[in-house]
Design an enzyme around this catalytic site. Structure first.
Site, PDB file in Angstrom:
ATOM      1  N   HIS A 456     -10.244  70.421   2.479  1.00 46.07           N
ATOM      2  CA  HIS A 456     -10.266  69.614   1.260  1.00 46.07           C
ATOM      3  C   HIS A 456      -9.083  68.651   1.143  1.00 46.07           C
ATOM      4  CE1 HIS A 456     -12.655  73.231  -0.590  1.00 46.07           C
ATOM      5  NE2 HIS A 456     -13.419  72.475   0.172  1.00 46.07           N
TER       6      HIS A 456
HETATM    7  C1  LIG Z   1     -16.263  71.488   7.519  1.00 51.91           C
HETATM    8  C2  LIG Z   1     -16.196  71.071   6.077  1.00 51.91           C
HETATM    9  C3  LIG Z   1     -16.707  71.922   5.094  1.00 51.91           C
HETATM   10  C4  LIG Z   1     -16.639  71.550   3.754  1.00 51.91           C
HETATM   11  N1  LIG Z   1     -17.300  72.300   2.822  1.00 51.91           N
HETATM   12  C5  LIG Z   1     -17.425  71.842   1.544  1.00 51.91           C
HETATM   13  C6  LIG Z   1     -18.273  72.491   0.619  1.00 51.91           C
HETATM   14  O1  LIG Z   1     -18.949  73.476   0.926  1.00 51.91           O
HETATM   15  N2  LIG Z   1     -18.351  71.983  -0.643  1.00 51.91           N
HETATM   16  C7  LIG Z   1     -17.618  70.904  -1.021  1.00 51.91           C
HETATM   17  O2  LIG Z   1     -17.683  70.531  -2.196  1.00 51.91           O
HETATM   18  N3  LIG Z   1     -16.817  70.250  -0.154  1.00 51.91           N
HETATM   19  C8  LIG Z   1     -16.742  70.683   1.129  1.00 51.91           C
HETATM   20  N4  LIG Z   1     -15.994  69.974   2.038  1.00 51.91           N
HETATM   21  C9  LIG Z   1     -15.232  68.804   1.565  1.00 51.91           C
HETATM   22  C10 LIG Z   1     -16.088  67.589   1.255  1.00 51.91           C
HETATM   23  O3  LIG Z   1     -17.175  67.498   2.147  1.00 51.91           O
HETATM   24  C11 LIG Z   1     -15.195  66.349   1.320  1.00 51.91           C
HETATM   25  O4  LIG Z   1     -14.158  66.465   0.372  1.00 51.91           O
HETATM   26  C12 LIG Z   1     -15.942  65.057   1.010  1.00 51.91           C
HETATM   27  O5  LIG Z   1     -17.082  64.943   1.829  1.00 51.91           O
HETATM   28  C13 LIG Z   1     -15.004  63.866   1.222  1.00 51.91           C
HETATM   29  O6  LIG Z   1     -15.686  62.689   0.915  1.00 51.91           O
HETATM   30  P1  LIG Z   1     -15.051  61.250   1.252  1.00 51.91           P
HETATM   31  O7  LIG Z   1     -16.072  60.258   0.855  1.00 51.91           O
HETATM   32  O8  LIG Z   1     -13.700  61.177   0.662  1.00 51.91           O
HETATM   33  O9  LIG Z   1     -14.842  61.262   2.833  1.00 51.91           O
HETATM   34  P2  LIG Z   1     -15.913  61.470   3.994  1.00 51.91           P
HETATM   35  O10 LIG Z   1     -17.156  62.104   3.462  1.00 51.91           O
HETATM   36  O11 LIG Z   1     -15.206  62.158   5.093  1.00 51.91           O
HETATM   37  O12 LIG Z   1     -16.323  59.998   4.398  1.00 51.91           O
HETATM   38  C14 LIG Z   1     -15.512  59.066   5.056  1.00 51.91           C
HETATM   39  C15 LIG Z   1     -16.421  58.237   5.939  1.00 51.91           C
HETATM   40  O13 LIG Z   1     -15.721  57.088   6.371  1.00 51.91           O
HETATM   41  C16 LIG Z   1     -15.950  56.895   7.742  1.00 51.91           C
HETATM   42  N5  LIG Z   1     -14.804  56.149   8.270  1.00 51.91           N
HETATM   43  C17 LIG Z   1     -13.527  56.569   8.339  1.00 51.91           C
HETATM   44  N6  LIG Z   1     -12.748  55.598   8.839  1.00 51.91           N
HETATM   45  C18 LIG Z   1     -13.555  54.543   9.068  1.00 51.91           C
HETATM   46  C19 LIG Z   1     -13.335  53.231   9.581  1.00 51.91           C
HETATM   47  N7  LIG Z   1     -12.110  52.811   9.927  1.00 51.91           N
HETATM   48  N8  LIG Z   1     -14.408  52.400   9.711  1.00 51.91           N
HETATM   49  C20 LIG Z   1     -15.656  52.799   9.337  1.00 51.91           C
HETATM   50  N9  LIG Z   1     -15.908  54.031   8.853  1.00 51.91           N
HETATM   51  C21 LIG Z   1     -14.871  54.884   8.709  1.00 51.91           C
HETATM   52  C22 LIG Z   1     -16.084  58.302   8.282  1.00 51.91           C
HETATM   53  O14 LIG Z   1     -16.722  58.337   9.544  1.00 51.91           O
HETATM   54  C23 LIG Z   1     -16.868  58.976   7.191  1.00 51.91           C
HETATM   55  O15 LIG Z   1     -18.257  58.843   7.361  1.00 51.91           O
HETATM   56  C24 LIG Z   1     -16.021  70.320   3.386  1.00 51.91           C
HETATM   57  C25 LIG Z   1     -15.520  69.477   4.372  1.00 51.91           C
HETATM   58  C26 LIG Z   1     -15.604  69.828   5.708  1.00 51.91           C
HETATM   59  C27 LIG Z   1     -15.062  68.895   6.755  1.00 51.91           C
END
Ligand SMILES: Cc1cc2nc3c(=O)[nH]c(=O)nc-3n(C[C@H](O)[C@H](O)[C@H](O)COP(=O)(O)OP(=O)(O)OC[C@H]3O[C@@H](n4cnc5c(N)ncnc54)[C@H](O)[C@@H]3O)c2cc1C
Length: 517
Positions: A456
């Site tokens: 997280h």
């Molecule tokens: C293994 C795991 C288990 C988890 N389990 C849970 C759970 O059960 N319940 C829960 O609530 N949360 C869970 N989480 C946490 C939750 O999934 C994350 O907090 C949330 O998905 C983050 O969202 P975000 O949009 O900030 O980032 P992300 O969803 O990580 O999205 C970022 C995106 O940007 C893309 N990206 C990055 N840099 C670039 C770039 N330079 N150019 C183009 N694209 C780029 C990445 O490829 C990615 O697709 C878990 C996370 C993981 C990894």
């Protein structure tokens, strides 16, 4: 040329691209570094840990952690449509009222719990029906588990015997207590942010999605964000695309500060040392990194009932024909929220129970059957940072969460570990308990030897008004017109719970603030 460019198709980016393109008069580009979400293991819930260290995982590692015996910790992050919501454990959790009220108290108007509850509800399709706390008709399907393992029942019995109250809804009136988690699934399949938001929007003519396109730098012209430079595999090379209205960075808690720093938005000294021209001197970019550190124990099971044989032929057939059985499990089926000290107003510990081994993220599971329980500290005081190693966008940034650098984090986590041991050693598990996978030591040495992330990371482009914040309450980057950040990185303080639903709420709010200023 697009009106809006959204960088990163993760939990936040899918929500934003979908919501912004609901306006027929806007033209939206969503850019994702990873491939489309075609792998079967993304969609079959129990398979998610098989995605670790594959092409849909950024496969990050931390810097050696001084307070964890110098270990480098593995940090999986989704790299595909849906981002981390395509590889996560699907637990639907919002956090505590106090978390959002604290965001408001830190100077972020509009982010108190009563402000954001309507957004959580609007995003939700709660299969149990609508209530004061829950919504129906939203994009994100929230379901009860279709198949609960007998080991999970044993865990819930252990909690009851230990005096933890039953809680059938951690997103309801109160967080405290033990119970089954609700999951972001529909008919036994994962519902990622891409499933919930992006796919229904794909047929819109005003939404363009590019996969395998890595944003390398924001184009800054006359002091404003004017577009994005990106690397494309086919044809290989750097190209540029322009935004007439805004660029919204949704690259996650690691990717977003990395991209800002590569673009010259960050601490002047750090940028100059790497030869990156400074576009905005913002000392907070990459700082305030917070995460949930988890300490777990696994036991061998004397009965062959765990999820280790989830992929057997009968289970596979059951999944294909009826969408039930162990393959629908989210692995972390149940848990609890509790307090390390009775005088605390809110919970500071969360437990996750998995009816399977979970040794080093499942990567080092022994053969046979087992079960695992972990405790994490919901309210860490330790903060770390993300920083660039070089000006090369292809090089992963340094990740230093500085776990346990604040000594005050050790005692509550040790209480959590003691509770884990107590529950696993209690009568409810007598029928299943074999040997422990890790030998018992004093709690603080055990934590330093075995603690891992529970995935997280947040906070690295912190929302606030003070000199070390990065975005304001409208998520606009200070001193850089045309640019917002909307994802896990804007959280001023980590929430008490799993972070996917909170990130999707942040993106829902961002879309509204962009479209209805
Ligand atoms: C293994 C795991 C288990 C988890 N389990 C849970 C759970 O059960 N319940 C829960 O609530 N949360 C869970 N989480 C946490 C939750 O999934 C994350 O907090 C949330 O998905 C983050 O969202 P975000 O949009 O900030 O980032 P992300 O969803 O990580 O999205 C970022 C995106 O940007 C893309 N990206 C990055 N840099 C670039 C770039 N330079 N150019 C183009 N694209 C780029 C990445 O490829 C990615 O697709 C878990 C996370 C993981 C990894």
């Amino acid at each position: 040329m697009y009106d809006y460019i959204v960088i990163g198709a993760g939990s936040a980016g899918c929500v934003l691209a979908s919501r912004l393109s609901e306006r027929a008069d806007t033209n939206v580009l969503l850019m994702e570094a990873g491939p489309p979400d075609r792998k079967r293991e993304i969609h079959i819930p129990a398979a998610f840990s098989k995605l670790f260290k594959t092409e849909v995982d950024w496969d990050f590692s931390t810097e050696p952690q001084e307070h964890l015996n110098g270990r480098r910790l593995y940090w999986p992050r989704g790299k595909t449509l849906g981002g981390s919501s395509s590889i996560n454990a699907m637990i639907y959790m919002r956090g505590a009222r106090a978390d959002y009220d604290a965001w408001r108290d830190l100077g972020n108007a509009g982010w108190a719990f009563d402000d954001v509850l309507p957004l959580f509800k609007a995003a939700e399709n709660q299969e149990r029906g609508a209530s004061a706390e829950h919504g129906i008709g939203g994009r994100l399907n929230v379901a009860d588990l279709r198949s609960v393992n007998p080991l999970t029942d044993a865990f819930l019995n252990a909690c009851e015997a230990a005096g933890l109250a039953k809680n059938s809804d951690f997103n309801g009136a109160a967080q405290e207590g033990a119970g089954l988690y609700q999951v972001t699934q529909k008919r036994g399949a994962r519902v990622s942010a891409a499933d919930a938001y992006l796919k229904p929007a794909l047929r819109r003519g005003n939404l363009t999605v590019w996969t395998q396109v890595h944003a390398t730098r924001l184009m800054i012209e006359e002091g404003r964000a004017a577009g994005v430079e990106f690397f494309m595999k086919k044809p290989p090379g750097l190209q540029q695309v322009r935004a007439t209205r805004e660029v919204i960075v949704c690259a996650g808690a690691i990717g977003s500060p990395q991209l800002l720093l590569l673009s010259g938005i960050g601490p002047r000294k750090e940028l100059e040392a790497l030869g990156i021209p400074v576009a905005a001197d913002l000392e907070g970019v990459g700082g305030n990194l917070q995460d949930h550190l988890n300490i777990g124990q696994s036991y061998h099971s004397t009965k062959p009932v765990s999820l280790s044989n989830a992929e057997s032929l009968p289970n596979l057939l059951n999944y294909i024909l009826r969408r039930t059985g162990p393959l629908t499990s989210n692995i972390a089926e149940a848990g609890a929220f509790t307090k390390s000290r009775a005088d605390l107003a809110d919970c500071d510990l969360q437990l996750h129970f998995a009816p399977v081994y979970f040794v080093e993220h499942g990567l080092k599971n022994p053969p046979g059957h087992g079960f695992s329980l972990g405790a994490l500290l919901l309210t860490p005081k330790s903060t770390g940072r993300i920083y660039l190693r070089s000006a090369d966008p292809a090089e992963a940034p340094a990740i230093d969460p500085a776990y346990l650098s604040n000594e005050q984090d050790v005692a509550p986590l040790a209480e959590g570990l003691k509770l884990v041991w107590k529950l696993l050693e209690s009568k409810a598990f007598d029928a299943f308990r074999g040997d422990a996978v890790f030998g018992k030591e004093d709690p603080s040495s055990f934590i330093r030897a075995y603690a891992e992330t529970l995935y997280h990371p947040v906070g690295t482009c912190r929302m606030g008004q003070d000199a070390s914040s990065v975005v304001n309450a409208k998520l606009e980057v200070h001193g850089m017109p045309g640019l917002r950040v909307a994802d896990a990185s804007v959280m001023p303080k980590i929430v008490r719970g799993n972070t996917n639903a909170p990130v999707m709420m942040i993106a829902e709010k961002a879309a509204r603030m962009i479209l209805e200023p």
